[in-house]
Write an enzyme that holds these catalytic residues in place. Structure first.
Site, PDB file in Angstrom:
ATOM      1  N   HIS A  87      50.618  58.552  25.045  1.00  0.00           N
ATOM      2  CA  HIS A  87      50.824  59.715  25.901  1.00  0.00           C
ATOM      3  C   HIS A  87      51.696  60.710  25.138  1.00  0.00           C
ATOM      4  O   HIS A  87      52.561  60.324  24.347  1.00  0.00           O
ATOM      5  CB  HIS A  87      51.490  59.311  27.210  1.00  0.00           C
ATOM      6  CG  HIS A  87      50.526  58.750  28.216  1.00  0.00           C
ATOM      7  ND1 HIS A  87      50.648  58.967  29.573  1.00  0.00           N
ATOM      8  CD2 HIS A  87      49.405  57.995  28.062  1.00  0.00           C
ATOM      9  CE1 HIS A  87      49.654  58.365  30.205  1.00  0.00           C
ATOM     10  NE2 HIS A  87      48.892  57.763  29.309  1.00  0.00           N
ATOM     11  N   GLU A  89      54.253  62.544  25.754  1.00  0.00           N
ATOM     12  CA  GLU A  89      55.710  62.431  25.829  1.00  0.00           C
ATOM     13  C   GLU A  89      56.237  61.353  24.888  1.00  0.00           C
ATOM     14  O   GLU A  89      57.299  61.518  24.264  1.00  0.00           O
ATOM     15  CB  GLU A  89      56.137  62.084  27.264  1.00  0.00           C
ATOM     16  CG  GLU A  89      55.813  63.169  28.288  1.00  0.00           C
ATOM     17  CD  GLU A  89      54.492  62.936  29.004  1.00  0.00           C
ATOM     18  OE1 GLU A  89      54.382  63.300  30.174  1.00  0.00           O
ATOM     19  OE2 GLU A  89      53.554  62.403  28.367  1.00  0.00           O
ATOM     20  N   CYS A 296      55.477  57.324  31.979  1.00  0.00           N
ATOM     21  CA  CYS A 296      56.354  58.295  31.316  1.00  0.00           C
ATOM     22  C   CYS A 296      57.554  58.650  32.199  1.00  0.00           C
ATOM     23  O   CYS A 296      58.650  58.892  31.686  1.00  0.00           O
ATOM     24  CB  CYS A 296      55.567  59.548  30.946  1.00  0.00           C
ATOM     25  SG  CYS A 296      54.403  59.284  29.594  1.00  0.00           S
TER      26      CYS A 296
END
Length: 499
Positions: A87, A89, A296
């Protein structure tokens, strides 16, 4: 000072200029998410973010990541050479750790321009007082921060569910777009599930707030009124319920694909605002293969207590490296959900080791839309409404002089064949084993009598041994788990025994 729009614009420009075409979404067919960490440097003699005294600052992107995928549990490797979580992030954060390692190399070599200055103890460094770091993400983090209240006058995020739902559990699989069966079956716009959704009367399906949309016909408009409002409130109990400040009823929530971890209460799955429980730890969803990657939202909340540097780099640091602010791009957004997910769950954590603490993280939203977000791509393709898919590649960029870019797919450098897996060329530069290798290079560049005490106490060999030897960090992590994040899924130690 800086504004949320300035941070977003800087990151979007950096994405356009510094990142290669390779790894970016295919035009009009794919979308992705973007995240970055921006270094803020105040003018000489001014501390960053002093209340009431707007500081003149310079802003520089020091790490960036794109990506929407993570690997399933069955694909994890004990050699540390695969990215479990891609992902955006997480890619940006791992790219930031690569940047920090380079800056520590500079500091240890006494080169000018490092972000670090000597600390008070032998072998330890601390961040220069004129510097801070802002985290940017083009979308709300998946998990708890993406469970956003939706008001009665807004378009609903999923198709209406019949009143018989509560009395007939078999209906859930047939009309619930979040169910795994439907995620597979509605790849085709002509699938029975998609047709059923299009034929349902009522509001159109909206994108889930974590960037993974329920399937079915997609709207091409931008956002429902008020979705990006920062001042929306909803009473928090076990679920999102109640009224907003204008007296509008909360009737539904934007959905997250992240699933509750074992040991948490679990979602009710009921229609409307009670669909999700809020404030819970979640894992990222996998396609038929369960993942071990925490959401996240959970990871950013953890960084706000333990710092972004991780256990390895804590050996060299007097204090953790914290984020001063989080900026989110234009997307469905709730200030309350962000505060709850990133700050509220850890706000009562206490008795942390010296240097660690729950930070007062500033959270803001920009009005600027990422051009390759799902919403932006969808708006541009209204005349050609083909199926949009998330981009399978992830891009890492770090502000380092040598090989700053890294493009991966399925956790390995893009283009890696099965035959090459296990070779040095088949490692991402931000994989665990490569970051550990950079850490070992830093150690070997220093005389042993300049090493921090935590690395001189006993001979350490494996990645796991080096992590465990960061005593203050591990104590802080144990305290956080005990007081707030008990069910957190941790990888077994045998996944960290590489050297």
């Amino acid at each position: 000072m800086w504004t949320a729009d300035e941070i977003a614009q800087l990151c979007y420009e950096h994405y356009g200029v510094r990142l290669p075409k390779q790894g970016k979404p295919e035009p009009n067919r794919e979308w992705t998410l973007l995240a970055a960490i921006v270094k803020i440097q105040s003018a000489a003699g001014q501390a960053c973010d002093t209340p009431g005294k707007p500081a003149q600052v310079t802003k520089e992107v020091v790490s960036m990541g794109t990506g929407t995928k993570c690997i399933g549990q069955s694909k994890m490797r004990k050699s540390g050479d695969i990215l479990n979580d891609s992902h955006a992030e997480i890619i940006a954060k791992r790219s930031f750790q690569r940047y920090l390692l380079y800056q520590l190399h500079m500091a240890a070599a006494m080169e000018e321009g490092s972000i670090f200055v000597p600390g008070t103890q032998r072998g330890l460094w601390k961040l220069r007082p004129d510097l801070s770091f802002v985290f940017f993400s083009s979308h709300t983090p998946c998990g708890d921060a993406s469970i956003i209240p939706m008001l009665e006058f807004e378009e609903q995020p999923c198709c209406p569910i019949s009143r018989d739902w509560a009395n007939n559990s078999s209906l859930e699989a047939s009309v619930n777009p979040e169910s795994p069966e439907n995620k597979r079956r509605c790849d085709s716009p002509d699938s029975p599930v998609s047709k059923k959704m299009r034929l349902e009367p009522g509001a159109p399906i909206r994108e889930a707030a974590n960037g993974t949309a329920p399937c079915g016909k997609q709207e091409s408009s931008s956002f429902p009124p008020g979705v990006s409002s920062s001042n929306r409130t909803a009473e928090r109990s076990a679920t999102v319920t109640g009224m907003d400040h204008r007296g509008a009823k909360v009737v539904d929530v934007y959905r997250t694909g992240a699933k509750c971890v074992p040991g948490e209460a679990g979602d009710s799955g009921q229609p409307g605002a009670a669909y999700h429980q809020v404030g819970l730890l979640r894992v990222k969803p996998g396609r038929g293969d369960r993942t071990c990657s925490m959401s996240c939202s959970d990871k950013v909340a953890r960084w706000n207590v333990l710092g972004c540097q991780g256990a390895l780099l804590m050996h060299f640091l007097e204090e953790p490296i914290y984020l001063s602010a989080v900026v989110i791009g234009k997307c469905p957004y709730s200030q309350e959900a962000m505060q709850r997910a990133l700050l509220g769950r850890c706000q009562n954590v206490s008795a942390l080791p010296k240097g660690f603490g729950v930070q007062e993280l500033k959270i803001q939203q920009s009005d600027l839309l990422f051009e390759q977000s799902r919403y932006a791509v969808q708006a541009r393709t209204t005349d050609n409404p083909g199926r949009l898919v998330p981009c399978g590649a992830a891009i890492s960029w770090s502000a380092v002089p040598e090989q700053p870019l890294d493009v991966t797919a399925n956790g390995f450098p893009q283009g890696t064949t099965k035959k090459r897996i296990g070779s040095l060329q088949a490692r991402s530069r931000i994989s665990k084993v490569e970051l550990f290798r950079s850490f070992q290079k830093l150690l070997s560049s220093m005389a042993e009598d300049k090493w921090p005490d935590s690395l001189r106490a006993r001979k350490l060999e494996t990645y796991q041994e080096h992590k465990e030897a960061a005593a203050a960090y591990q104590e802080a992590w144990r305290t956080l788990r005990k007081q707030a994040f008990g069910p957190w899924i941790r990888n077994p130690p045998d996944y960290h025994q590489f050297k």
